[in-house]
Design a protein around this motif. Structure first.
Motif, short mmCIF file in Angstrom:
data_model
loop_
_atom_site.label_atom_id
_atom_site.label_comp_id
_atom_site.label_asym_id
_atom_site.label_seq_id
_atom_site.Cartn_x
_atom_site.Cartn_y
_atom_site.Cartn_z
N ARG A 267 75.46 -50.00 48.47
CA ARG A 267 74.79 -50.34 48.97
C ARG A 267 73.84 -51.60 50.29
O ARG A 267 73.39 -51.51 51.19
N LEU A 268 74.64 -52.40 49.50
CA LEU A 268 74.49 -53.91 50.52
C LEU A 268 75.21 -54.16 51.27
O LEU A 268 75.01 -55.09 51.95
N GLU A 269 76.01 -52.59 51.34
CA GLU A 269 77.04 -52.98 52.31
C GLU A 269 77.91 -54.69 52.88
O GLU A 269 77.92 -55.03 53.67
N ARG A 270 78.39 -54.54 50.93
CA ARG A 270 78.93 -55.56 50.36
C ARG A 270 80.49 -55.53 50.40
O ARG A 270 80.59 -54.70 49.45
N GLU A 271 81.62 -56.46 50.79
CA GLU A 271 82.88 -56.01 50.20
C GLU A 271 82.51 -56.50 48.75
O GLU A 271 82.22 -57.75 48.38
N ASN A 272 83.01 -55.12 47.74
CA ASN A 272 83.71 -55.69 46.39
C ASN A 272 85.41 -55.72 46.06
O ASN A 272 85.86 -54.91 45.89
N THR A 273 85.24 -56.85 46.05
CA THR A 273 86.87 -57.14 45.61
C THR A 273 87.36 -57.28 44.56
O THR A 273 88.36 -57.27 44.53
N SER A 274 86.22 -56.68 43.29
CA SER A 274 87.00 -56.87 42.36
C SER A 274 87.56 -55.24 41.96
O SER A 274 87.11 -54.28 41.95
N THR A 275 88.42 -55.79 40.89
CA THR A 275 89.18 -54.86 40.22
C THR A 275 89.20 -54.46 38.77
O THR A 275 90.63 -53.95 38.27
N ILE A 276 87.99 -54.94 38.21
CA ILE A 276 87.79 -54.75 36.63
C ILE A 276 87.66 -53.49 36.71
O ILE A 276 87.43 -52.85 36.80
#
Ligand code: SF4
Ligand code: SF4
Length: 302
Positions: A267-276
């Protein structure tokens, strides 16, 4: 006195005792790699965009004075560096694809909402909880809000990372009945890598709370696979709570990582690099047993 919040959640049962109203404040000085409330990090208003709802009609493009929006492949794209969160595009979108996260409010406006559920607080032993983000980023607003709630006889809880100056913390604690205090990782260098700051100030603050205040403390421990879930860190945390804080911690709440926050990055058009990934239940029960072996009351969940 005004502050900026991003949500008020009524009937909350995970942020302290009883039924509570939780006020989420904007702004956080930490950058936890696993953050599940990314909309709480910035102290400013931000735009949530649901691209599934966008038909590419272009009305928002014409409205935006900052020229932050373009249509690409029939979907509105927002240049976040240009967007000031004014909300004008939200008003013209026919499909409710756009939403502003963040609102400036007065102490009185929040108190009016909090007071609506007084009867539930009285019956359940609940009250108000200030969370975030990090509430101590807006210390005067928080102080006034807690003071006002206490004047109305409402139980007050502060949910904090503890990352603030002692002068800030001690003023807020004058009006706080219960502290929910985060313990993310005991190793200062790992803490810096995982959250952007060392834990030295955080641990020093909680030591001072136990020596200068009688306010009860509930320890909140996020369980993040691959980061802080190793036995060494769990035992070091339990040891700190019992030996250094001398059993002043009333209970430990284990908060297993969940993936519900991932949609917020979209929604924030932000990359989420987390693979947790979410920790298995057996592991959580093993961690709970370790805390209990130190004589602590441990619970899974808030
Ligand atoms: S919130 Fe305001 S600045 Fe941001 S895209 Fe919408 S109209 Fe433009
Ligand atoms: S106004 Fe709404 S539906 Fe139209 S392009 Fe903008 S976001 Fe998409």
């Amino acid at each position: 006195m005004r502050g900026r919040i991003f949500n008020i959640q009524r009937y909350s049962i995970h942020d302290g005792p009883g039924i509570r109203t939780t006020v989420f404040l904007k702004g956080c000085p930490l950058r936890c790699l696993w953050c599940q409330n990314p909309e709480g990090i910035s102290p400013k208003n931000e735009l949530f965009f649901n691209k599934e709802r966008c038909t590419g009609c272009g009305r928002c493009v014409e409205t935006c004075e900052k020229k932050a929006i373009t249509i690409t492949d029939s979907v509105a794209r927002t240049d976040r560096k240009l967007c000031i969160g004014c909300g004008k595009c939200v008003e013209v979108c026919p499909n409710e694809a756009r939403q502003i996260v963040g609102k400036e409010v007065s102490v009185e406006e929040v108190v009016e909402v909090v007071k609506k559920d007084r009867i539930f607080y009285e019956r359940s032993g609940g009250g108000v909880t200030l969370s975030g983000g990090e509430p101590l980023m807006q210390p005067i607003f928080v102080q006034k809000l807690l003071e006002r709630c206490k004047l109305d006889g409402i139980h007050t809880t502060l949910d904090t990372s503890g990352f603030a100056s002692w002068d800030t913390l001690k003023e807020v604690l004058k009006y706080t009945d219960l502290i929910l205090y985060d313990f993310k990782c005991m190793d200062p260098e790992k803490h810096r890598v995982f959250t952007g700051v060392s834990n030295e100030l955080i641990l020093e603050n909680v030591r001072r709370i136990t020596s200068e205040f009688s306010t009860p403390i509930w320890a909140r421990i996020p369980i993040i696979p691959g980061y802080n879930d190793d036995i060494e860190n769990i035992r070091a945390t339990a040891s700190f709570l019992t030996k250094v804080l001398k059993d002043r911690v009333e209970r430990v709440n284990l908060l297993p990582y969940h993936r519900l926050g991932e949609v917020k990055y979209e929604r924030l058009e932000r990359e989420n690099t987390s693979t947790i990934s979410e920790p298995p239940e057996e592991q959580i029960l093993e961690i709970k047993a370790i805390f209990e072996s130190f004589g602590l009351q441990a619970y899974v969940g808030g």
